[in-house]
Scaffold this active site. Structure first.
Site, short mmCIF file in Angstrom:
data_model
loop_
_atom_site.label_atom_id
_atom_site.label_comp_id
_atom_site.label_asym_id
_atom_site.label_seq_id
_atom_site.Cartn_x
_atom_site.Cartn_y
_atom_site.Cartn_z
N LYS A 235 0.88 -1.18 0.00
CA LYS A 235 0.00 0.00 0.00
C LYS A 235 0.92 1.23 0.00
CE LYS A 235 -4.11 2.00 2.06
NZ LYS A 235 -3.65 3.38 2.10
N CYS B 161 0.03 33.97 31.17
CA CYS B 161 -0.03 33.66 29.74
C CYS B 161 1.38 33.79 29.15
CB CYS B 161 -0.96 34.62 29.03
SG CYS B 161 -0.87 34.41 27.23
S1 IVH Z 1 -6.48 -0.37 -5.02
C1 IVH Z 1 -10.96 -0.14 -5.68
N1 IVH Z 1 -3.94 -0.79 -4.55
O1 IVH Z 1 -5.09 3.33 -0.98
C2 IVH Z 1 -9.59 -0.24 -5.13
N2 IVH Z 1 -4.93 1.21 -3.67
O2 IVH Z 1 -7.30 3.42 0.95
C3 IVH Z 1 -8.75 0.89 -5.53
N3 IVH Z 1 -3.37 2.63 -2.47
O3 IVH Z 1 -7.15 5.56 -2.74
C4 IVH Z 1 -7.50 1.03 -4.81
N4 IVH Z 1 -1.57 1.39 -2.73
O4 IVH Z 1 -4.61 5.75 -3.12
C5 IVH Z 1 -4.99 0.04 -4.36
N5 IVH Z 1 -1.69 -1.27 -4.22
C6 IVH Z 1 -2.72 -0.45 -4.04
C7 IVH Z 1 -2.61 0.76 -3.34
C8 IVH Z 1 -3.75 1.56 -3.16
C9 IVH Z 1 -2.05 2.52 -2.22
C10 IVH Z 1 -4.20 3.76 -1.98
C11 IVH Z 1 -5.05 4.41 -3.04
C12 IVH Z 1 -6.45 4.39 -2.51
C13 IVH Z 1 -6.23 4.17 -1.04
C14 IVH Z 1 -7.41 3.47 -0.42
#
Ligand code: IVH
Length: 373
Positions: free
Chosen positions: A70, A367
């Site tokens: 992520k 203060c």
């Molecule tokens: S998939 C419908 N894959 O996480 C699913 N998101 O909390 C779409 N993000 O807005 C997102 N790494 O900015 C996906 N490998 C990853 C990701 C990812 C970071 C972020 C993205 C999203 C947020 C959601």
């Protein structure tokens, strides 16, 4: 807010914008396919509970799970028509984002023209979705330049990436060395049918996009959990920041069966790393006075790298919190920070050797700003 929380003041702040360098006038873009967010699993138990829900939703048919890192950046949807880059838009509220095409076009990872994949033509329309981010090494170079120029350093890579995308002058964005990982498709007209997420990613890679090297497929939630815990421990071995692991069901037919809630797919979840904690020395406790006269105690710390940025100040919330936590200058304290969340002092560190004779901190009677009783 900045007056009450001096530790939050950053170079990206609108209060520091000179001569409109940061634009607020990007055109709105309605997403052809909404950009959904993800539900979070805050620990292994929540991850396993989600795994069970997916199994129930599939009547017990075990899915293949795909794990991706992520990335801690900004979601972007990049639209190509007949292979040409035509538009890049931020997520915004998921339905309407902002047009940042000129800035995204300066990112070396983002092709202006798609390459033809083997076995299929370039589709008439394809939206590549992924994350714009700044590598730690690029962030360091940026801060070295900022310091050399006598400017204040940037707080963390994510904030600098966000600020870079909002520059009115794309030449400024180009200097910031942004990067991009692709992880999803949006609107598509004319693409091939895919039988797995892994195939989709391979195809997006052939179009010319960088796909992260740590995408993994697993057959059991035990392996998924072990993978999440591995990255929780090893996140700082990477040259970019991650704040969790995203787990997705691999099979598009199973995804359709599971569907969506109003805000997120049921076939994916974000396993979020817990807030990071570090110990450091509490140098002093000071009080900031906001515009409304509210006095807020904050900790002056021996600067420590935690949660993706160096923290030299942290909130202590209010006088009661200081009393409950009983932290005193000279103490070794635990500092906690999760992503962009305000850094806070948790309390004295286990094994803290308190300087002899230190007294409990007392809230000033006068203060500290104007001296009024
Ligand atoms: S998939 C419908 N894959 O996480 C699913 N998101 O909390 C779409 N993000 O807005 C997102 N790494 O900015 C996906 N490998 C990853 C990701 C990812 C970071 C972020 C993205 C999203 C947020 C959601």
């Amino acid at each position: 807010l900045e007056e009450e929380h001096p530790e939050l003041v950053s170079d990206e702040s609108p209060t520091h914008a000179v001569g409109g360098a940061i634009s607020t006038t990007f055109d709105p873009v309605e997403h052809a396919v909404p950009m959904m967010s993800l539900d979070n699993a805050m620990d292994e138990g929540e991850l396993r509970a989600w795994g069970d829900r997916v199994l129930r939703g599939l009547d017990g048919a075990a899915p293949t799970w795909v794990c991706e890192l992520k990335f801690d950046g900004l979601a972007m949807s990049i639209r190509y028509e007949d292979g040409h880059l035509v538009q890049a838009a931020t997520r915004g509220d998921g339905k309407v984002g902002e047009d940042v095409t000129a800035n995204v076009a300066t990112i070396a990872d983002v092709p202006h023209e798609l390459s033809k994949p083997t076995g299929s033509d370039i589709p008439k329309v394809v939206e590549i979705r992924g994350e714009v981010y700044m590598r730690a090494s690029a962030f360091e170079r940026l801060n070295e330049r900022a310091v050399a120029a006598g400017d204040k350093p940037f707080v963390n890579p994510r904030n600098s990436a966000a600020g870079s995308l909002r520059q009115k002058d794309p030449a400024k964005t180009a200097e910031r060395e942004l990067s991009f990982w692709a992880y999803q498709l949006g609107d598509v007209d004319g693409g091939p049918e895919f039988s797995s997420h892994a195939d989709t990613l391979a195809w997006v890679g052939e179009l010319g996009f960088p796909i992260n090297e740590y995408v993994r497929r697993f057959g059991t939630i035990d392996e998924v959990a072990a993978h999440c815990l591995y990255w929780q421990e090893n996140r700082h071995t990477l040259d970019y920041e991650i704040d969790g692991v995203v787990i997705k069901v691999d099979d598009p037919v199973q995804r359709d069966l599971l569907g969506f809630t109003s805000r997120a797919p049921r076939w994916a979840i974000a396993y979020k790393f817990p807030p990071e904690e570090r110990t450091t020395t509490l140098l002093d406790i000071q009080v900031s006075v906001g515009r409304t006269g509210r006095a807020t105690p904050f900790a002056v710390l021996d600067p420590v790298f935690v949660g993706g940025s160096t923290v030299g100040m942290a909130t202590l919330h209010n006088r009661e919190q200081v009393a409950v936590k009983d932290v005193r200058p000279g103490d070794t304290v635990v500092v906690r920070k999760a992503g962009d969340v305000i850094p806070e002092v948790v309390g004295p560190a286990p094994g803290n050797r308190r300087p002899r004779g230190s007294a409990a901190w007392e809230f000033p009677d006068d203060c500290p700003s104007c001296g009024t009783k």
